[in-house]
Design a protein around this motif. Sequence first.
Motif, PDB file in Angstrom:
ATOM      1  N   UNK A 210      66.057 -50.494-105.254  1.00  0.00           N
ATOM      2  CA  UNK A 210      66.975 -51.576-105.628  1.00  0.00           C
ATOM      3  C   UNK A 210      67.596 -51.287-106.988  1.00  0.00           C
ATOM      4  N   UNK A 211      68.912 -51.348-107.042  1.00  0.00           N
ATOM      5  CA  UNK A 211      69.612 -51.162-108.310  1.00  0.00           C
ATOM      6  C   UNK A 211      69.334 -52.321-109.266  1.00  0.00           C
ATOM      7  N   UNK A 237      77.043 -49.296-102.331  1.00  0.00           N
ATOM      8  CA  UNK A 237      76.840 -50.367-103.306  1.00  0.00           C
ATOM      9  C   UNK A 237      76.535 -49.851-104.708  1.00  0.00           C
ATOM     10  N   UNK A 238      76.151 -48.596-104.826  1.00  0.00           N
ATOM     11  CA  UNK A 238      75.694 -48.060-106.119  1.00  0.00           C
ATOM     12  C   UNK A 238      76.771 -48.185-107.191  1.00  0.00           C
ATOM     13  N   UNK A 239      78.014 -47.860-106.855  1.00  0.00           N
ATOM     14  CA  UNK A 239      79.096 -47.863-107.841  1.00  0.00           C
ATOM     15  C   UNK A 239      79.552 -49.264-108.239  1.00  0.00           C
ATOM     16  N   UNK A 240      79.027 -50.281-107.587  1.00  0.00           N
ATOM     17  CA  UNK A 240      79.406 -51.656-107.945  1.00  0.00           C
ATOM     18  C   UNK A 240      78.686 -52.136-109.206  1.00  0.00           C
ATOM     19  N   UNK A 241      77.649 -51.421-109.598  1.00  0.00           N
ATOM     20  CA  UNK A 241      76.869 -51.836-110.767  1.00  0.00           C
ATOM     21  C   UNK A 241      77.403 -51.177-112.033  1.00  0.00           C
ATOM     22  N   UNK A 248      70.466 -40.199-107.440  1.00  0.00           N
ATOM     23  CA  UNK A 248      70.349 -40.873-106.151  1.00  0.00           C
ATOM     24  C   UNK A 248      69.907 -39.836-105.127  1.00  0.00           C
ATOM     25  N   UNK A 249      68.853 -40.164-104.366  1.00  0.00           N
ATOM     26  CA  UNK A 249      68.354 -39.247-103.331  1.00  0.00           C
ATOM     27  C   UNK A 249      68.191 -40.011-102.024  1.00  0.00           C
ATOM     28  N   UNK A 250      68.081 -39.275-100.942  1.00  0.00           N
ATOM     29  CA  UNK A 250      67.935 -39.920 -99.637  1.00  0.00           C
ATOM     30  C   UNK A 250      66.602 -40.655 -99.517  1.00  0.00           C
TER      31      UNK A 250
END
Length: 259
Positions: A210-211, A237-241, A248-250
């Motif tokens: 969770x970011x 969603x990552x770039x929204x923060x 970031x990994x799988x």
Amino acid sequence: MAERKPIESWLTDMDGVLIHEGVPIPGADEFLKRLKESEKPFLVLTNNSIYTQRDLHARLARMGLDVPEENIWTSALATAQFLNDQRPRGTAYVIGEAGLTTALHDIGYVLTDHDPDFVILGETRTYSFEAMTKAVRLINNGARFIATNPDETGPSTEGALPATGAVAALITAATGKKPYFVGKPNPLMMRAGLNAIGAHSETSAMIGDRMDTDVLAGLEAGMRTFLVMTGVTRPNEVDRFPYTPSKVVDSIADLIELV
């Protein structure tokens, strides 16, 4: 920018990183095995305050994951430590399960609904309207409001469940008082965990799904952060923060070689 020191200790979230809906995530067992072989300090963290360390050890063991009790750190334990520092041997009205009540008993707290120092809200399988009403009245009468974590929903095999943050919002609406949240993303939980294993943030890493809790808590505690895509946060969603993880990994399987 100075080069980061090698990672000497690891903190990892549990749900969404090691397990998902009661099933181990591929690579989790190997990652834990590698940690133990390396003898690097580590903690498995969870914002869920329902279970004791012993409960979680047994639950993970049934899934084939061997995590010693002393390597488990919950928001209930962090809350108890915070209260022990703030007001030793105090009194509290608690909405929660054994993980929270046991942690409070262990620091000498008395659980009561008679003029308590604190109202403490944690996770529970059944939120009682009567208990929430009592909490509202005690807070209105001067009890300080503490919550184990701000998560608004929790995972289950049937889908999302209302969690501590959602119930805290209800109590806040009725009292006008916001709780102090001890669990992630509060870096207090992370720093207390690091202290528990004798680790330093400069040489520690946090793995989460969770970011808004795991990555943020690790970032604010000064650790390297790894986001896995096996839980809540999706790639788009990552770039929204307004902040980013170190990597970031799988899945946890991609981090085995770093241990």
